[in-house]
Design a protein around this motif. Structure first.
Motif, PDB file in Angstrom:
ATOM      1  N   CYS A   1       0.836  -1.212   0.000  1.00  0.00           N
ATOM      2  CA  CYS A   1       0.000   0.000   0.000  1.00  0.00           C
ATOM      3  C   CYS A   1       0.865   1.255   0.000  1.00  0.00           C
ATOM      4  O   CYS A   1       0.601   2.204  -0.732  1.00  0.00           O
TER       5      CYS A   1
ATOM      6  N   CYS B   1       1.571   4.179  -2.995  1.00  0.00           N
ATOM      7  CA  CYS B   1       0.784   5.358  -2.612  1.00  0.00           C
ATOM      8  C   CYS B   1       1.450   6.645  -3.104  1.00  0.00           C
ATOM      9  O   CYS B   1       2.619   6.885  -2.823  1.00  0.00           O
TER      10      CYS B   1
ATOM     11  N   CYS C   1      -4.069   1.886  -3.160  1.00  0.00           N
ATOM     12  CA  CYS C   1      -3.680   1.029  -2.027  1.00  0.00           C
ATOM     13  C   CYS C   1      -4.603  -0.180  -1.915  1.00  0.00           C
ATOM     14  O   CYS C   1      -4.151  -1.308  -1.744  1.00  0.00           O
TER      15      CYS C   1
ATOM     16  N   CYS D   1      -3.629  -4.144  -2.282  1.00  0.00           N
ATOM     17  CA  CYS D   1      -3.576  -4.769  -0.951  1.00  0.00           C
ATOM     18  C   CYS D   1      -3.721  -6.283  -1.056  1.00  0.00           C
ATOM     19  O   CYS D   1      -4.704  -6.786  -1.588  1.00  0.00           O
TER      20      CYS D   1
END
Lengths: 234, 477
Positions: free
Chosen positions: B320, B324, B370, B374
């Motif tokens: 994540c 990001c 994210c 994930c």
């Protein structure tokens, strides 16, 4: 109230229930008693022993291990002696006191010296026998015990591992199955589980500086795997 | 660890203006995103495995009390001990008491985020036990007295030049003129330095990527081998783990391992996956004489059953934050506590309180990257939104923001008025900005225009275009 009871109590309150009833517990006990495999990648499926050797070899090389394939145990001393010479390493190894390694005719390479037992910090080359090899990822499985000190996998700069092709499996789940079978009870709980199970995929490395790959961070800089293709060696 | 999360805005400003940090962060793209994507592309079953991994975690969390009890029973059966700790303070005292029992002067440490969470290093130092970080990145930042800026690459904010300077300052007995330009030389120096520390340590402390209920084992996943030397050589192995690390069986572990390394570093498997169960057996040739698992709650039991439960599936792969845009721009230190990036923006308010960490869930554009990467399908934007709602309900957000939101809500509930006003504003801005095509400053938008231009609206509003589209689609049919 003890911290343990307090924590378990909060967990149950958060889950909005009390402790599990016998009825609720039954499927969970079954899940632990007969562990089921999840989805298994097709990568290693349907391969005969030769196919597993091929896959293991290519996967292990991809992660910077080196692999030598020999026909029988009798060829192992020459393969290892040549490897050490090529790497300019001393012909001296600290070997696990393992039955498979003891069965190798080391006198065929008289200059190769072997010391049995756990390694001293200054030892340059360690020699182990793998409990299993996992073709899916080129991973070795080594287990601790009276015959295999785990520090041998980490202290020496160079780690040489003998892996009979008969100990090759496709996916990780098959390696667990072999360990379960070896314990006799299919149960890995308590003392049936070895103190340390090491899954090793290539030599030690770090990318902590600028995400640049460097081999030999704390464990071995070199991992050399000798696959013995003789089916009679198990 | 002390938090600077309340100063997030200042931290972020400083980070954006730090050329060294920006150079280091530029490596994220090739170093992490592309490697992850290649590893995922190579495994057709990746998505199926990800779903299976999520299901395993959900199942375990729904029966967490039961699996923790099984873990304890089986850990004890193998000769290990489990110490339940509600708070960081209880965990610190437990570790210190163990160190004292072994008259420990030094404790080697493998990588553990729980130790950061409970501020273990400072505490041990104050009490006469020297903690020695052995993961290369952790060792570097320990020498610099810094906190990790990433959960799997703790020194990612540094370039090789800073690391070389740090080593020259710390290893004063070595030749000051030695070449340290290459990462290879730096790795070799740290390796040589730490070898003796491994051999001298009285206790070894590691984290746990997983606990296995079936076997009572702890599992660490590393690339360097430092976690192994840390646990094999000293008299005792202390494992720091939080409650949610438990999985049912060795087979469940196999599923999650396949997605963990690929998501984290783009490897099929990390180099060392080590399953440790109890102390050394009587016939073993090496291994620790004692094995202790410190099981930390620190608020996690309260997250269960709440709208934040899903963050407990997190396996700390770092995907994540690696993907990001906000993390990529400001790095991990700006977040001000142990866990940065999107997972940190959800977990940190839960662990230290939304009143200290309110900026974190707001530092997101909700681009959704994210969640899409994930490993555990955690709906991170949704969970950040829950924190924003809590912040609003508790009146913790700034008054201007709350007034703005109220105004927006008033308009949004009156579509005709909303349409008229936005249409008017768009036309006005388009007319005013016609000459330059963008604005260098705008009332109420100074935060935006201070560092970048605001493009002037062009053409029709979204709602106008949408209506035309619906209309055209209707006539075409």
């Amino acid at each position: 109230m003890s911290a343990r009871d307090d924590i378990l109590g909060t967990v149950r309150r958060s889950l909005k229930r009390g402790g599990l009833t016998a009825e609720q517990e039954a499927p969970l006990l079954a899940r632990l008693a007969r562990p089921q495999a999840g989805p298994i990648p097709a990568r290693s499926a349907g391969r005969d022993r030769r196919g597993l050797v091929e896959l293991f070899d290519s996967q292990a090389c991809e992660v910077h291990a080196t692999v030598a394939r020999v026909a029988s145990l009798a060829d192992v001393p020459a393969a290892i002696g040549d490897y050490l010479a090529r790497q300019n390493l001393p012909a001296e190894m600290t070997a696990a006191p393992d039955k498979l390694l003891d069965g190798i005719p080391w006198d065929r390479r008289p200059l190769l010296r072997l010391k049995r037992g756990k390694p001293d910090p200054a030892d340059a080359v360690g020699l182990s026998a793998a409990f299993a090899g996992i073709a899916e990822t080129g991973t070795l499985m080594l287990i601790s015990g009276a015959h295999s000190p785990s520090t041998l996998n980490f202290l020496p700069d160079t780690h040489v591992v003998v892996l009979p092709a008969a100990r090759l499996v496709g996916p990780l789940e098959e390696a667990w199955k072999r360990l379960r079978a070896a314990t006799g009870a299919m149960k890995l709980a308590g003392a049936a589980m070895p103190r340390t199970v090491n899954f090793i995929t290539g030599p030690s490395r770090s990318a902590d500086i600028e995400l640049t790959l460097q081999l030999g961070a704390h464990g071995p800089r070199r991992l050399h795997i000798v696959v013995v293709e003789d089916d009679a060696v198990a | 660890m002390l938090t600077t999360s309340p100063a997030f805005k200042d931290n972020a400003h400083r980070a954006l203006g730090d050329p060294v940090l920006q150079r280091a962060l530029a490596l994220l793209k090739t170093g992490f995103h592309e490697r992850r994507q290649r590893a995922v592309d190579r495994l057709p079953e990746f998505d199926a495995l990800r779903d299976a991994a999520k299901a395993i975690k959900d199942h375990t969390l729904a029966h967490l009390d039961w699996y923790l009890e099984r873990f304890e029973v089986n850990c004890r059966a193998a000769g290990g001990q489990v110490h339940w700790c509600r708070t960081p303070e209880e965990a610190r005292q437990t570790v210190l008491a163990l160190c004292r029992r072994f008259n420990a002067r030094t404790a080697t440490k493998g990588k553990t985020m729980i130790a950061e969470e409970i501020g273990l290093n400072e505490f041990l130092e104050e009490n006469g036990v020297e903690p020695v970080e052995t993961d290369l990145g952790e060792y570097i930042i320990q020498l610099r007295h810094e906190a990790p800026s990433h959960i799997i690459a703790p020194a990612i904010h540094l370039t090789r030049t800073e690391v070389a300077e740090t080593f020259r300052a710390a290893h004063t007995d070595l030749d000051p003129a030695r070449p340290l330009d290459e990462p290879r030389a730096l790795v070799a120096e740290a390796r040589a330095r730490l070898r003796q520390r491994f051999l001298d340590a009285d206790v070894g402390i590691t984290g746990a990527n997983f606990l296995i209920a079936e076997t009572g084992s702890s599992v660490i996943v590393t690339n360097e081998g430092n976690g192994d030397l840390t646990q094999l050589l000293p008299k005792a192995h202390i494992v720091l783990a939080s409650l949610e690390k438990v999985v049912p069986t060795a087979e469940d572990l196999a599923v999650i391992l396949r997605v963990l390394a690929r998501s984290a570093t783009g490897q099929d498997m990390s180099v060392y996956t080590t399953v440790s169960t109890g102390p050394k057996r009587p016939s073993d040739l090496d291994g620790p004489g004692e094995y202790h698992v410190v099981l930390l709650d620190n608020g996690r039991s309260e997250l269960l059953g709440s709208e934040f439960q899903e963050i407990l599936r997190c396996i700390r792969c770092g995907a994540c934050m690696n993907n990001c845009p906000v993390y990529g721009a400001i790095g991990g230190h700006a977040y001000g506590w142990v866990y940065p990036g999107p997972m940190g923006a959800v977990l940190t308010p839960a662990l230290i309180g939304i009143e200290h960490a309110g900026h974190l869930p707001n530092a997101s554009t909700f681009c959704g990257k994210c969640e899409s990467v994930c490993t555990m399908h955690i709906p991170l934007p949704k969970l950040m939104r829950h924190w924003r709602e809590r912040e609003y309900e508790r009146k913790l957000s700034p008054r201007t923001m709350r007034a703005g939101l109220k105004l927006w809500a008033f308009l949004a509930k009156r579509p005709a008025l909303y349409h008229a006003l936005t249409g008017f504003a768009a036309k006005l801005l388009a007319a005013l900005g016609r000459r330059h095509g963008s604005f260098y400053n705008l009332p109420l938008a100074g935060g935006w225009t201070a560092t970048r231009e605001m493009p002037a609206p062009q053409g029709k509003t979204f709602r106008e275009q949408w209506r035309e589209r619906q209309h055209n689609a209707g006539t075409a049919r």
